[in-house]
Motif scaffolding. Structure first.
Motif, mmCIF file in Angstrom:
data_model
loop_
_atom_site.group_PDB
_atom_site.id
_atom_site.type_symbol
_atom_site.label_atom_id
_atom_site.label_comp_id
_atom_site.label_asym_id
_atom_site.label_seq_id
_atom_site.Cartn_x
_atom_site.Cartn_y
_atom_site.Cartn_z
ATOM 1 N N UNK B 631 0.806 -1.115 0.060
ATOM 2 C CA UNK B 631 0.039 -0.104 -0.083
ATOM 3 C C UNK B 631 0.823 1.333 -0.175
ATOM 4 N N UNK B 632 0.343 2.021 -0.731
ATOM 5 C CA UNK B 632 1.112 3.472 -0.644
ATOM 6 C C UNK B 632 0.170 4.786 -0.552
ATOM 7 N N UNK B 633 0.548 5.752 0.000
ATOM 8 C CA UNK B 633 -0.290 6.767 0.328
ATOM 9 C C UNK B 633 0.433 7.952 0.316
ATOM 10 N N UNK B 634 -0.517 9.012 -0.204
ATOM 11 C CA UNK B 634 0.016 10.511 -0.161
ATOM 12 C C UNK B 634 -0.708 11.330 0.724
ATOM 13 N N UNK B 635 -0.184 11.670 1.717
ATOM 14 C CA UNK B 635 -0.989 12.567 2.932
ATOM 15 C C UNK B 635 -0.676 14.118 2.698
ATOM 16 N N UNK B 636 -1.473 14.757 3.561
ATOM 17 C CA UNK B 636 -1.417 16.195 3.675
ATOM 18 C C UNK B 636 -1.393 16.421 5.256
ATOM 19 N N UNK B 643 -4.076 17.320 11.782
ATOM 20 C CA UNK B 643 -5.002 16.548 10.947
ATOM 21 C C UNK B 643 -4.168 15.980 9.799
ATOM 22 N N UNK B 644 -4.472 14.604 9.600
ATOM 23 C CA UNK B 644 -3.885 14.000 8.561
ATOM 24 C C UNK B 644 -5.013 13.793 7.391
ATOM 25 N N UNK B 645 -4.742 14.106 6.315
ATOM 26 C CA UNK B 645 -5.791 14.009 5.358
ATOM 27 C C UNK B 645 -4.922 12.903 4.101
ATOM 28 N N UNK B 646 -5.733 12.003 3.713
ATOM 29 C CA UNK B 646 -5.151 11.059 2.841
ATOM 30 C C UNK B 646 -5.659 11.600 1.412
ATOM 31 N N UNK B 709 -9.399 7.753 -1.148
ATOM 32 C CA UNK B 709 -9.342 7.818 -2.434
ATOM 33 C C UNK B 709 -8.457 6.548 -2.818
ATOM 34 N N UNK B 710 -9.243 5.332 -2.405
ATOM 35 C CA UNK B 710 -8.424 4.121 -2.681
ATOM 36 C C UNK B 710 -8.286 3.700 -3.991
ATOM 37 N N UNK B 711 -7.475 3.338 -4.776
ATOM 38 C CA UNK B 711 -7.352 2.564 -5.801
ATOM 39 C C UNK B 711 -6.634 1.148 -5.867
#
Lengths: 156, 772
Positions: B631-636, B643-646, B709-711
């Motif tokens: 799994x790979x994520x980009x967060x803000x 707050x962590x936004x994916x 936003x899972x792909x």
């Protein structure tokens, strides 16, 4: 204490004797044997008990049954056609994998139905807001949102 | 294999219509004639002596049919090491301890009766962390160990130790070494359908359990043991599983409330239903196993791992369920996620006065992988290697045997990592970072990766990992398949139906799956370990072979053909290459049946996969196929609020072969959201053993508004042991979420989060500590 009440349930006029403390969910499940709507929390937090009252999606577990007097109540059992054909929302839920364990499904479908009755072409944000109060532990919501979008497109 | 009619197709689930119309019957919906309602009294203290229990007022309440305490019933030892009892005698050890139970004609009366029971306690000092429980002079939670000897400490003696290769040699060879401690907490399964059961004895004292168990046959064994204690050694038990409102491992043990229902039904002679409220579900349904993990690992100058050392301290809670056995799976990533030649793993499990833990999707793997994969990023940084590249250097490869003696047959790990990297735009992100062009400051962005290994071909945790199946063709050309598989929402019955239709050669509408009934369906070890599609579909292929042997023998006679030359497709039997001269199945069956000395066509099989139990050193090929993913994520990260936004979530899984991509995507979406909940929001908070947030208002599940936003990316490697090449996918999707997100947070703001969940409060605190 029980009181007499009258309302329209899935298009039919019905009467019931409801206890003043009884929830609409309990009345639907116990008196009318409509067990589609589920009690997931009993506190209006999970949405598994969602039914539509006069066009609005409500948590029937915290709505007093007597408050539905004179109202039009729709439950998941009333959605399919007389020939058993699934409502476009139900069909889309099946086709898009929006159902897993299925416990939240009747409530989820009814929240979606209330939305589409109001807004025939909702955007994704609106769909997500409409089902925000319906918790699902299985699906991650994506396929549910896709199903509702597609049903909206297909519905006349 | 080239032309598949059903396997690999996006065929909607067969129980879908029942579930969208409200026709599916869950335990909530079940009523039996004369049924009573049970309710349970739980402890008011986390650790106390029970001085007296007064049930007189409860008994006197009209509508109450029975009130029971431990004094009224024989002792039924339950749990993994039998240190638990359905009703507690003399002493309570946690807030969920069951003290008394009531059966009444109505749930409200039962609840009122419970409130009328008076218990006098003498509170005892408690221990609420494993460290406290191990301190000198700590109160002992159990006076005896599970072998009945006087206990000397709060440690649960279980053999969770693994040494592979020579860890010291690996350490001495390491150029770079990192060490860190990671913590995970209590997480609740939050099945939307809360726990419930109806226990019913017939006139001959045979017991039927209307149940939601994931393990009907093992449960049957547990209930039979209980009946023996009740003096009903000759009684039979039938388990009838209802539609199950979510499992995720929560129904892998038999629980106190089930035995209490049996005791109440036995006492009253009536069916007794116990159905948990949501509050009870948070309190009295065991949680995910919390962990404290000390990990160190090292690599050589080329970035190749030389050793990994993991020491874990686990809070067992007051009694021992499957949580205490999760180290058997925590060892899997410890020893075999990436190629690491030298491994040390050790887990201490300690009694406390907290809630006890059990199986939960991933069976300890998410907790262990959180430590392993965060540590991988730390080590990549120490070695000055890009974390994606570092993982590719060490990625498992097909044909390898891992140090724990896992035989990796198919393995798509590298492909998963590469696809996730591409889906995230990893290289562009690296380039932007190098050029100083990426988002920093108050809305900093970062990317992180984490991989997984999990059992994908069953798991021999019991002597048998088998699955029995019976197939029966009727006079109308329809096939009934009797299986021990339990459908918990994952779609196992629908997948099985596809594979049966494919392997037998019937239209899918003619396949009827019969399940959830121990009287009718043959044995299966249970729906656990992501095994059901793998095992039951392999059983189906084997059983289909047997069925067709019998069928083609009859058809051969009728068609004057060599049975070996016959084939069936969509219910038509024909000689290979002569499909135009087919004979309908129906005709063959009717001719065979309605004749003198007639025959019917049935077949049975027992499929037991070629996997091994772990030996005394905890080594062996536990699963005959291994599932991989990344799994790979980009967060803000909002550095002002924590707050962590994916922003992007790529989830690649090596599933061997996608038997039904629609269901696999459903598993991946659902598991990624569950894993992200564990990572960011979910924590059952205990204060001195008391649940502080036992409601959906206070226990933060992600909702539809928390857009993730899972792909899903499906990688197919066609495992040689898998049905049509398939491997398990039920659990893997929630394994790497936490470390992928933690690594992305680190990439964004340079702060290493080492405790779950990574709430805004914790992120802010970590930022402050870093800036101090």
């Amino acid at each position: 204490m029980k009181k007499h009440m009258q309302f329209i349930l899935n298009g039919h006029e019905v009467t019931a004797e409801a206890d003043t403390r009884q929830s609409l969910l309990s009345l639907l499940r116990e008196e009318f044997e409509l067990t589609g709507a589920k009690e997931g929390c009993g506190e209006g937090e999970c949405g598994a008990c969602t039914v539509i009252v006069d066009g609005l999606a409500v948590n029937s577990c915290i709505m007093p049954a007597l408050e539905a007097s004179g109202c039009r109540v729709e439950t998941v059992e009333g959605l399919a056609g007389p020939d058993g054909s699934l409502h476009p929302l139900q069909q889309a839920f099946v086709d898009f994998g929006a159902v897993q364990c299925g416990f939240c499904t009747p409530g989820m479908v009814m929240s979606a139905k209330a939305l589409l009755d109001e807004d025939a072409a909702p955007d994704e944000e609106t769909i997500r807001t409409a089902i925000e109060g319906n918790l699902c532990r299985c699906t991650g919501y994506k396929q549910i949102v896709d199903a509702i979008k597609t049903a909206a497109e297909k519905m006349p | 294999m080239s032309e598949l009619n059903y396997v690999g197709k996006r065929i909607p689930r067969s129980d879908g219509a029942k579930k969208v119309t409200g026709q599916a019957i869950y335990i909530n919906d079940l009523k039996r004639p004369g049924m009573l309602y049970g309710a349970i009294l739980y402890s008011r203290y986390p650790h106390a002596l029970i001085k007296s229990i007064d049930v007189s007022r409860a008994k006197a309440l009209p509508g109450v049919r029975a009130v029971i305490t431990a004094d009224d019933v024989p002792e039924i030892p339950i749990g993994f090491i039998k240190d638990n009892r359905p009703l507690k005698k003399g002493k309570v050890r946690s807030m969920r301890d069951e003290i008394a139970a009531v059966a009444a004609t109505d749930p409200d009366i039962a609840a009122e009766a419970v409130s009328l029971i008076k218990v006098e306690y003498e509170p005892l000092p408690g221990v609420f962390t494993p460290e406290e429980a191990l301190a000198e002079g700590a109160p002992l939670i159990h006076d005896l160990d599970f072998k009945g000897r006087p206990a000397t400490s709060n440690k649960v003696k279980l053999p969770w130790k693994l040494v592979c290769g020579d860890p010291d040699e690996g350490k001495s060879r390491a150029k770079h070494v990192v060490e860190h401690e990671y913590r995970t907490t209590f997480v609740s399964h939050c099945c939307m359908g809360a726990s419930g059961v109806v226990a019913e004895f017939d006139h001959d004292k045979n017991l039927t359990m209307y149940s939601i168990t994931q393990i009907p046959y093992l449960a049957q064994g547990d209930y039979l043991e209980a009946l023996k204690v009740l003096g009903l050694g000759r009684s039979k038990v039938r388990v009838l599983c209802q539609t199950i409102g979510g499992g995720f491992g929560s129904k892998l043990d038999t629980h106190c409330y089930e035995f209490i229902a049996i005791l109440l039904s036995f006492a009253t002679g009536k069916p007794v239903k116990i159905l948990f409220s949501r509050e009870e579900e948070f309190l009295a349904q065991a949680t995910r196993q919390p962990t404290i993990t000390r990990i160190s690992q090292g690599c050589d100058e080329n970035g190749r791992l030389t050793f990994r050392e993991i020491k874990m301290l686990l809070d067992n809670g007051a009694y021992t369920s499957w949580g205490a056995t999760t180290p058997s799976v925590m060892m899997v990533p410890a020893s075999s996620l990436y190629r690491v030649p030298n491994v040390f793993y050790d887990a201490d499990i300690v009694y406390t006065n907290n809630l006890y833990s059990q199986a939960f999707r991933g069976y300890g793997n998410p907790q262990a992988t959180f430590a392993v994969e965060c540590s991988m990023d730390e080590l990549a940084e120490a070695a000055g290697i890009d974390p994606a590249e570092f993982r590719l250097i060490n990625a498992n490869q097909p044909g390898e045997t891992s140090p724990q003696r896992f035989q990796i047959t198919s393995c798509g790990l590298s492909e998963c990592i590469e696809k996730v990297r591409d889906g995230l735009g990893w290289d562009q992100h690296l380039a932007a970072k190098a050029a100083g062009n990426h988002a920093t400051g108050s809305k900093a962005r970062g990317m992180g990766l984490a991989s997984l290994i999990h059992v994908g071909g069953g798991a021999r945790v019991y002597r048998s990992d088998g699955h029995g199946m019976i197939m029966k063709l009727d006079d109308f050309g329809k096939l009934s398949v009797f299986t021990g598989a339990v459908e918990i929402g994952q779609g196992t019955e629908s997948t099985l139906r596809q594979v049966v239709a494919e392997s037998v050669g019937l239209p899918i509408e003619d396949v009827n799956i019969v399940s959830h009934d121990t009287d009718i369906c043959p044995w299966d070890v249970g729906t656990h370990a992501s095994r059901q599609a793998f095992i039951s579909c392999n059983a189906a292929i084997q059983c289909a072979g047997e069925l067709k042997k019998k069928l083609f023998a009859l058809a051969g006679e009728q068609m004057k053909a060599d049975p070996a030359e016959l084939e069936m497709r969509e219910g038509s039997i024909f000689r290979k290459g002569a499909e135009d001269q087919a004979m309908p199945l129906l005709k063959v069956l009717k001719r065979a049946h309605f004749s003198t000395q007639g025959k019917m066509v049935m077949a049975e099989t027992f499929y037991d996969p070629p996997n091994e139990m772990l030996d005394k050193e905890m080594k062996g090929n536990l699963s005959c196929s291994w599932a991989f993913g990344c799994h790979g994520v980009e967060v803000e990260v909002d550095t002002a609020t924590g707050q962590v936004k994916i922003l992007n979530y790529q989830a690649a899984h090596d599933v061997g072969k996608a038997l039904n991509p629609l269901f696999i995507e459903g598993q991946i979406y659902g598991a990624a959201v569950m894993g992200t909940g564990m990572a960011l929001t979910e924590e059952l908070r205990l204060d001195h053993g008391k649940v502080m947030n036992g409601s959906f208002t206070d226990y933060k599940l992600l909702t539809a508004k928390d857009v993730l936003p899972v792909t899903p990316i499906i990688v197919e490697t066609f495992d040689p042991a898998g049905p049509y090449g398939a491997k398990g996918i039920g659990e893997p999707g929630c394994v790497p979420s936490s470390p992928a997100i933690a690594n992305a947070i680190y990439d964004a703001i340079g702060v290493r989060m080492s405790e779950l969940p990574m709430t805004p409060e914790r992120v802010l605190k970590a930022i402050k500590e870093k800036n101090r």
